[in-house]
Design a protein around this motif. Structure first.
Motif, PDB file in Angstrom:
ATOM      1  N   SER A  80       0.890  -1.250  -0.097  1.00 53.18           N
ATOM      2  CA  SER A  80       0.042  -0.079  -0.095  1.00 53.18           C
ATOM      3  C   SER A  80       0.935   1.170   0.148  1.00 53.18           C
ATOM      4  O   SER A  80       1.912   1.389   0.716  1.00 53.18           O
ATOM      5  CB  SER A  80      -0.873  -0.248   1.312  1.00 53.18           C
ATOM      6  OG  SER A  80      -1.795  -1.320   1.092  1.00 53.18           O
ATOM      7  N   GLN A  94       1.053   5.836  -1.182  1.00 58.42           N
ATOM      8  CA  GLN A  94       0.316   6.740  -1.436  1.00 58.42           C
ATOM      9  C   GLN A  94       0.393   7.341  -2.915  1.00 58.42           C
ATOM     10  O   GLN A  94       1.637   6.808  -3.665  1.00 58.42           O
ATOM     11  CB  GLN A  94       0.496   8.006  -0.580  1.00 58.42           C
ATOM     12  CG  GLN A  94       0.117   7.965   0.864  1.00 58.42           C
ATOM     13  CD  GLN A  94       0.192   9.176   1.703  1.00 58.42           C
ATOM     14  OE1 GLN A  94       1.234   9.709   1.496  1.00 58.42           O
ATOM     15  NE2 GLN A  94      -0.612   9.460   2.462  1.00 58.42           N
ATOM     16  N   PRO A 131      -4.149   6.210  -7.945  1.00 59.36           N
ATOM     17  CA  PRO A 131      -4.850   5.404  -7.388  1.00 59.36           C
ATOM     18  C   PRO A 131      -5.634   4.380  -8.403  1.00 59.36           C
ATOM     19  O   PRO A 131      -6.016   3.226  -8.032  1.00 59.36           O
ATOM     20  CB  PRO A 131      -6.166   6.273  -7.026  1.00 59.36           C
ATOM     21  CG  PRO A 131      -5.471   7.515  -6.755  1.00 59.36           C
ATOM     22  CD  PRO A 131      -4.228   7.429  -7.857  1.00 59.36           C
ATOM     23  N   THR A 148      -4.330   0.534  -8.523  1.00 58.62           N
ATOM     24  CA  THR A 148      -4.817  -0.260  -7.490  1.00 58.62           C
ATOM     25  C   THR A 148      -5.334  -1.686  -8.219  1.00 58.62           C
ATOM     26  O   THR A 148      -6.197  -1.478  -9.114  1.00 58.62           O
ATOM     27  CB  THR A 148      -5.803   0.289  -6.701  1.00 58.62           C
ATOM     28  OG1 THR A 148      -5.088   1.394  -5.896  1.00 58.62           O
ATOM     29  CG2 THR A 148      -6.148  -0.845  -5.700  1.00 58.62           C
ATOM     30  N   THR A 176      -2.195  -1.637  -3.593  1.00 61.32           N
ATOM     31  CA  THR A 176      -3.197  -0.469  -3.349  1.00 61.32           C
ATOM     32  C   THR A 176      -2.633   0.817  -3.304  1.00 61.32           C
ATOM     33  O   THR A 176      -1.730   1.049  -2.467  1.00 61.32           O
ATOM     34  CB  THR A 176      -3.641  -0.734  -2.018  1.00 61.32           C
ATOM     35  OG1 THR A 176      -4.356  -2.059  -1.935  1.00 61.32           O
ATOM     36  CG2 THR A 176      -4.821   0.118  -1.810  1.00 61.32           C
ATOM     37  N   SER A 191      -3.366   4.991  -2.676  1.00 65.20           N
ATOM     38  CA  SER A 191      -4.491   5.980  -1.984  1.00 65.20           C
ATOM     39  C   SER A 191      -4.181   7.138  -2.488  1.00 65.20           C
ATOM     40  O   SER A 191      -3.024   7.622  -2.689  1.00 65.20           O
ATOM     41  CB  SER A 191      -4.219   5.846  -0.633  1.00 65.20           C
ATOM     42  OG  SER A 191      -3.012   6.081  -0.046  1.00 65.20           O
TER      43      SER A 191
END
Length: 123
Positions: A11, A13, A87, A90, A120, A122
């Motif tokens: 995960s 950003q 994003p 993802t 993932t 974000s």
């Protein structure tokens, strides 16, 4: 028995980076290898491929300039360096040997699949 093991997901950003690895056993990455991804509710799509004998590569327009595919024949491993992640990147990422590949197309994968690795991103 062909086994493909994808690792390196996680995960991050938006704007971050990840490096995925695909280690193969029972199969020598001697021609076309590709990375595909599948987001929830969507079909699996090819994003990058490499012809390991010449290092000719293919990238989908959605990742061109941000992702780099490479390989290490000694380790029978293919990598996907992913920079400037968005994003929309993802998905679960898979590697697969391909029937063929070219600089402007992503070939049909053989029916060998690993467990994939989840990415993932974000916002």
């Amino acid at each position: 028995q062909v086994q493909l093991v994808e690792t390196g997901g996680g995960s991050v950003q938006a704007g971050g980076s990840l490096r995925l690895s695909c280690a193969g056993s029972g199969y020598t990455f001697s021609s076309c290898i590709g990375w595909l991804r599948q987001a929830p509710g969507k079909e699996r799509e090819g994003v990058a491929a490499i012809y390991t004998r010449t290092d000719r590569t293919y990238y989908d327009d959605s990742v061109k300039g941000r992702f780099t595919i490479s390989h290490d024949n000694r380790k029978n491993t293919v990598y996907l360096q992913m920079n400037s992640l968005k994003p929309e990147d993802t998905a679960t990422y898979y590697c697969a040997p391909l029937h063929s590949c070219g600089s402007n197309y992503f070939g049909i994968p053989y029916n060998y699949w690993g467990q994939g690795t989840q990415v993932t991103v974000s916002s």
